[in-house]
Design a protein around this motif. Structure first.
Motif, PDB file in Angstrom:
ATOM      1  N   PHE A 265      25.537  12.485  21.792  1.00  0.00           N
ATOM      2  CA  PHE A 265      26.856  12.739  21.203  1.00  0.00           C
ATOM      3  C   PHE A 265      27.275  11.578  20.286  1.00  0.00           C
ATOM      4  N   ARG A 266      27.229  10.334  20.806  1.00  0.00           N
ATOM      5  CA  ARG A 266      27.485   9.102  20.020  1.00  0.00           C
ATOM      6  C   ARG A 266      26.449   8.076  20.465  1.00  0.00           C
ATOM      7  N   PRO A 267      25.208   8.205  20.025  1.00  0.00           N
ATOM      8  CA  PRO A 267      24.111   7.387  20.565  1.00  0.00           C
ATOM      9  C   PRO A 267      24.463   5.897  20.626  1.00  0.00           C
ATOM     10  N   GLY A 268      24.250   5.302  21.803  1.00  0.00           N
ATOM     11  CA  GLY A 268      24.470   3.860  21.976  1.00  0.00           C
ATOM     12  C   GLY A 268      25.879   3.486  22.408  1.00  0.00           C
TER      13      GLY A 268
ATOM     14  N   LYS B 202      44.509   8.553  28.937  1.00  0.00           N
ATOM     15  CA  LYS B 202      44.323   8.958  30.327  1.00  0.00           C
ATOM     16  C   LYS B 202      42.865   8.795  30.737  1.00  0.00           C
ATOM     17  N   MET B 203      41.971   9.165  29.832  1.00  0.00           N
ATOM     18  CA  MET B 203      40.541   9.073  30.088  1.00  0.00           C
ATOM     19  C   MET B 203      40.118   7.616  30.241  1.00  0.00           C
ATOM     20  N   VAL B 204      40.670   6.758  29.381  1.00  0.00           N
ATOM     21  CA  VAL B 204      40.331   5.336  29.420  1.00  0.00           C
ATOM     22  C   VAL B 204      40.726   4.742  30.765  1.00  0.00           C
TER      23      VAL B 204
ATOM     24  N   ILE C 240      29.373  12.190  29.725  1.00  0.00           N
ATOM     25  CA  ILE C 240      29.650  11.799  28.326  1.00  0.00           C
ATOM     26  C   ILE C 240      30.150  13.020  27.536  1.00  0.00           C
ATOM     27  N   ASN C 241      29.499  14.138  27.770  1.00  0.00           N
ATOM     28  CA  ASN C 241      29.895  15.378  27.112  1.00  0.00           C
ATOM     29  C   ASN C 241      31.347  15.731  27.415  1.00  0.00           C
ATOM     30  N   ALA C 242      31.714  15.602  28.688  1.00  0.00           N
ATOM     31  CA  ALA C 242      33.076  15.940  29.112  1.00  0.00           C
ATOM     32  C   ALA C 242      34.077  14.971  28.482  1.00  0.00           C
ATOM     33  N   ILE C 243      33.698  13.700  28.346  1.00  0.00           N
ATOM     34  CA  ILE C 243      34.594  12.725  27.701  1.00  0.00           C
ATOM     35  C   ILE C 243      34.768  13.104  26.235  1.00  0.00           C
ATOM     36  N   GLY C 244      33.631  13.441  25.587  1.00  0.00           N
ATOM     37  CA  GLY C 244      33.683  13.806  24.169  1.00  0.00           C
ATOM     38  C   GLY C 244      34.612  14.980  23.925  1.00  0.00           C
ATOM     39  N   LYS C 245      34.664  15.892  24.890  1.00  0.00           N
ATOM     40  CA  LYS C 245      35.494  17.084  24.719  1.00  0.00           C
ATOM     41  C   LYS C 245      36.924  16.869  25.225  1.00  0.00           C
ATOM     42  N   GLY C 246      37.160  15.718  25.878  1.00  0.00           N
ATOM     43  CA  GLY C 246      38.499  15.427  26.384  1.00  0.00           C
ATOM     44  C   GLY C 246      38.838  16.163  27.679  1.00  0.00           C
ATOM     45  N   TYR C 247      37.827  16.502  28.463  1.00  0.00           N
ATOM     46  CA  TYR C 247      38.045  17.238  29.716  1.00  0.00           C
ATOM     47  C   TYR C 247      38.314  16.257  30.874  1.00  0.00           C
ATOM     48  N   VAL C 248      39.566  15.834  31.018  1.00  0.00           N
ATOM     49  CA  VAL C 248      39.899  14.801  32.017  1.00  0.00           C
ATOM     50  C   VAL C 248      39.583  15.257  33.441  1.00  0.00           C
TER      51      VAL C 248
ATOM     52  N   GLU D 222      33.851   3.300  25.370  1.00  0.00           N
ATOM     53  CA  GLU D 222      34.015   3.209  23.905  1.00  0.00           C
ATOM     54  C   GLU D 222      34.337   4.575  23.303  1.00  0.00           C
ATOM     55  N   ILE D 223      33.696   5.608  23.822  1.00  0.00           N
ATOM     56  CA  ILE D 223      33.943   6.954  23.288  1.00  0.00           C
ATOM     57  C   ILE D 223      35.379   7.384  23.564  1.00  0.00           C
ATOM     58  N   ALA D 224      35.824   7.118  24.805  1.00  0.00           N
ATOM     59  CA  ALA D 224      37.192   7.502  25.167  1.00  0.00           C
ATOM     60  C   ALA D 224      38.206   6.702  24.354  1.00  0.00           C
ATOM     61  N   THR D 225      37.935   5.403  24.168  1.00  0.00           N
ATOM     62  CA  THR D 225      38.855   4.535  23.422  1.00  0.00           C
ATOM     63  C   THR D 225      38.925   4.959  21.955  1.00  0.00           C
ATOM     64  N   ALA D 226      37.750   5.196  21.365  1.00  0.00           N
ATOM     65  CA  ALA D 226      37.693   5.534  19.935  1.00  0.00           C
ATOM     66  C   ALA D 226      38.460   6.817  19.636  1.00  0.00           C
TER      67      ALA D 226
END
Ligand code: OGA
Ligand code: FE
Length: 346
Positions: free
Chosen positions: A310-313, A327-329, A282-290, A318-322
């Motif tokens: 990071f974004r509870p729940g 690419k992550m999605v 989740i952390n890596a997604i939040g930072k955009g580390y593909v 959803e984090i990648a989409t938001a």
């Protein structure tokens, strides 16, 4: 002159947040004083245990122990008892002697019983190397950096250190390919005509006394001088963590996969959470580390993880989409990430 943080006490949680995550050195004064095992380490104690143990000792007429200069590092094989004679008589035959960077598990395995893993390490940290350093007053390890996290523990005598942040590398004249971690500069006699940019480097100076522990993150340059006959131990280790600032996100997926796998083989779960309680995926997604996300997923991380910090729940998808990471999605979907199921009761 900049200074290195010095603290009297530091919990493992504080260490992680304030220093490890920030890639920032710290000295813990008296950090191992309480550790019973270190109290009885002296040259006499070690000699009583290892008098006849063959050891590799370097000598140097200049006092510099420079891995950078061909032929300067000349090792001799002697008994530990003989080596201690060299360490204590400051200039033996006009040379100084340094038992530099000797693996404790390989050469002095009995000492592992005396040692305690530093209290700031987590059970899931990988300790790669534990070294013993013993030498006479005046021995210098010239300016370089190392690739792992380091706890340098002073047991006997004092050491004086000059440090530079990783961002100073352009001013420190790294050597040629394969030796980029070794500076070409002699800090004790800087040749400004040859190394003009050195004027822009910003040194930190600090010293270690018996019982002190220095945490030195990877990439931090250091030049170390023993002020007395000295005994140190150092631990090189790695944590299963995404560390900002060292460029991991740019490593090829294959390299990341291999690195992560070392931890998995040591028993760490792939959906491990970091010190803040967040899944590393989740952390890596939040930072955009593909690249890092791809490495995690290919090793079996769950693409349907839900954030706890990071974004509870929110789900990984959803984090990648938001954050609009296309690419992550598609990477997550490729590894089975699903949209939230509509609630069956509605
Ligand atoms: C280290 C190191 C040098 C010394 O711990 O990485 O370079 O002389 N130590 O203690
Ligand atoms: Fe080093």
């Amino acid at each position: 002159m900049q200074s290195i943080d010095t603290v009297q006490h530091l919990t493992a949680v504080q260490f992680n947040k304030l220093y490890f995550q920030e890639n920032k050195p710290v000295i813990i004064k008296g950090g191992v004083k309480e550790a019973k095992s270190y109290n009885h380490w002296s040259l006499d104690y070690l000699k009583s245990k290892f008098a006849n143990r063959p050891v590799r000792v370097f000598y140097s007429e200049s006092g510099y122990y420079n891995f950078n200069v061909q032929g300067q590092m000349v090792p001799i094989q002697v008994s530990f008892e003989e080596a201690t004679e060299y360490f204590t008589s400051n200039q033996y035959n006009n040379k100084s002697y340094y038992m530099q960077q000797v693996s404790i598990p390989d050469v002095f395995p009995e000492l592992m019983d005396d040692l305690e893993t530093p209290e700031w390490n987590l059970p899931s940290d990988l300790i790669n190397v534990v070294n013993l350093w013993i030498g006479g007053a005046g021995c210098v390890t010239p300016l370089h950096y190392d690739f792992a996290q380091n706890f340098l523990i002073q047991i006997m005598g004092r050491k004086e250190l000059t440090l530079f942040a990783p961002t100073d590398a352009p001013y420190l004249y790294p050597s040629e390919a394969g030796k980029v971690h070794l500076s070409q500069i002699n800090l004790d006699a800087v040749d400004y005509a040859q190394f003009p940019l050195f004027r822009q480097a910003k040194p930190f100076r600090c010293s270690l006394e018996p019982g002190d522990v220095l945490f030195l993150p990877p990439g931090w340059w250091h030049h170390v001088r023993s002020l007395d006959a000295a005994i140190s131990v150092n631990y090189w280790w790695n944590r299963f963590e995404l560390i900002p600032g060292i460029g991991m996100e740019q490593y090829p997926v294959a390299v990341l996969t291999k690195e992560i796998n070392r931890f998995l083989e040591a028993g760490l779960p792939i959906d491990h959470q970091d010190a803040e309680g967040e899944f590393l995926l989740i952390n890596a997604i939040g930072k955009g580390y593909v690249n890092i996300v791809e490495a995690f997923l290919s090793l079996g991380a769950n693409a349907n993880l839900v954030s706890t910090h990071f974004r509870p729940g929110k789900t990984a998808l959803e984090i990648a989409t938001a954050s609009g990471q296309h690419k992550m999605v598609s990477l997550l979907q490729q590894y089975g990430a699903k949209e939230k199921q509509p609630n069956a009761s509605h």
